[in-house]
Design a protein around this motif. Sequence first.
Motif, short mmCIF file in Angstrom:
data_model
loop_
_atom_site.label_atom_id
_atom_site.label_comp_id
_atom_site.label_asym_id
_atom_site.label_seq_id
_atom_site.Cartn_x
_atom_site.Cartn_y
_atom_site.Cartn_z
N GLN A 446 55.43 7.89 52.00
CA GLN A 446 56.49 7.58 51.04
C GLN A 446 55.90 7.30 49.66
OE1 GLN A 446 58.15 4.41 53.47
NE2 GLN A 446 60.08 5.55 53.69
N ILE A 447 54.80 6.57 49.64
CA ILE A 447 54.15 6.27 48.36
C ILE A 447 53.59 7.54 47.73
CG2 ILE A 447 52.19 5.06 47.32
CD1 ILE A 447 52.66 2.83 49.38
N PHE A 448 53.01 8.41 48.55
CA PHE A 448 52.48 9.67 48.04
C PHE A 448 53.60 10.54 47.45
CE2 PHE A 448 48.98 9.36 51.48
CZ PHE A 448 48.23 8.53 50.67
N GLU A 449 54.74 10.55 48.12
CA GLU A 449 55.87 11.34 47.63
C GLU A 449 56.37 10.79 46.30
OE1 GLU A 449 60.30 12.87 49.08
OE2 GLU A 449 59.13 11.49 50.34
N GLU A 450 56.48 9.48 46.19
CA GLU A 450 56.94 8.86 44.95
C GLU A 450 55.96 9.12 43.80
OE1 GLU A 450 57.47 4.77 45.86
OE2 GLU A 450 59.30 5.08 47.05
N ALA A 451 54.67 9.25 44.15
CA ALA A 451 53.65 9.49 43.13
C ALA A 451 53.56 10.97 42.74
CB ALA A 451 52.29 9.00 43.61
#
Length: 525
Positions: A446-451
Amino acid sequence: MASSVSAAAKASAAFAHKKELAAATASATTQHRAGSSRRTKACRVRAVASPARAPSAPASTGSVKTAMTMTEKILARASERAGLEPGENVWVDVDVLMTHDVCGPGTIGIFKKEFGEDAKVWNREKVVIIPDHYIFTSDERANRNVDILRDFCMEQNIKYFYDIKDLSNFKANPDYKGVCHVALAQEGHCRPGEVLLGTDSHTCNAGAFGQFATGIGNTDAGFVLGTGKALLKVPPTIRFVLDGEMPPYLLAKDLILQIIGEISVSGATYKSMEFVGSTVESLNVRSLLKITLINCHSNMEERMTLCNMVIEAGGKNGVVPADETTFKYLEGKTSVEYEPVYSDAQARFFSDYRFDVSKLEPVVAKPHSPDNRALARECKDVKIDRVYIGSCTGGKTEDFLAAAKVFLASGKKVKVPTFLVPATQKVWMDVYSLPVPGSGGKTCSQIFEEAGCDTPASPSCGACLGGPRDTYARMNEPMVCVSTTNRNFPGRMGHKEGQIYLASPYTAAASALTGYVTDPRDFLM
């Protein structure tokens, strides 16, 4: 690769008598004593008795024993010798032989040529075959290599073959694991005190478990398949003492790049590299992240990073003394009994290097050599085109947690394409399930997608070794890449004019956020 010229000559002669040697090997046994008692009796320092001596007058100093390093002890036990010294050539019994889709077909071909088309491997439960390099590709020759492995494993009834048939969805292949070196650890094939050989130079990764692990060539591997033995020269040992509190902006990748930059890519040629000290005993990413999970897994993965790149310094093998962290990691992963060994206090080391880790800074290895060390902050003007996080060196669960920590701290989006390649199915699942602390329950994915990172790819070696042109994230054009992989030679990740900066996951993630080589302290401090 594992044998000297004389070793190759002896091995060649041994091929001529393969039937006799194979028969002798079949009757040989290797004893391992630990099992459930490994954390009590098995953890003690074991000394190997010295050769018998002629009677002499009693000495006031007491009995004399042969003091040895860890590597010398392991090879002594595997060769049934009371004591060994660096430079000796000995036949050792192999506990595990690993091969993969790149070298497996060649190894199998040599085995069949020398031992016969109908020959059987020396022990079907000690051979581990892992497709991982050129998997998700339409290249017919690469696909054929996996077919050759599958046919051989069916013919030989190999117990540990981690097959993949459906290339369109890796999750449809429950046996498929991914990168061999990480899979070997996760599946319980790495055990203290044993000898593990593999047809891959980064087999030294397994030394993190306190065992002798090194890469060998297809010819040697073909011989091991038939006999379970290998001729090895005992390497001298260089000891690296790493002490001091690990700063929150450093990872094991920084430590090994620091060491390689210190001694050069030839500084440990045919030597064992033993890592000890308070930092080695305690380093782990999850403690830095304050994750309330079992820290032994993270500690072992960071130790793997250290041992993984000893080959980039010319090392024969790397070792970390087994301890409670090692034993906890292995619980539930193997039922094979093992017995760890440790260097004697009086053991002779080729040399000693000492580092105060608390004073180190984040580093990178500039093109085109792993020893071309520079501080990350010294390269802040280097504009990059992409970031790659993956491989046996930098594609483990802890590596992705570290990268996620940087992205979370920044709250920004990446400025260059950022490719994520989990090493194994287990790592891929962790990326999608483990919560990152301080994120409100968000997972790495999820953090990778947001980044704005690329979606985590199917687990494999990916572009670390370049591979066929359709390999995910391969550098098909001259580009500048910051990568968590292990080598940055020309053409290593594809295009021969590509430039690769080797870095830790912290530094790689920080660089993705700026588009330049970036010191992670810009986001972590």
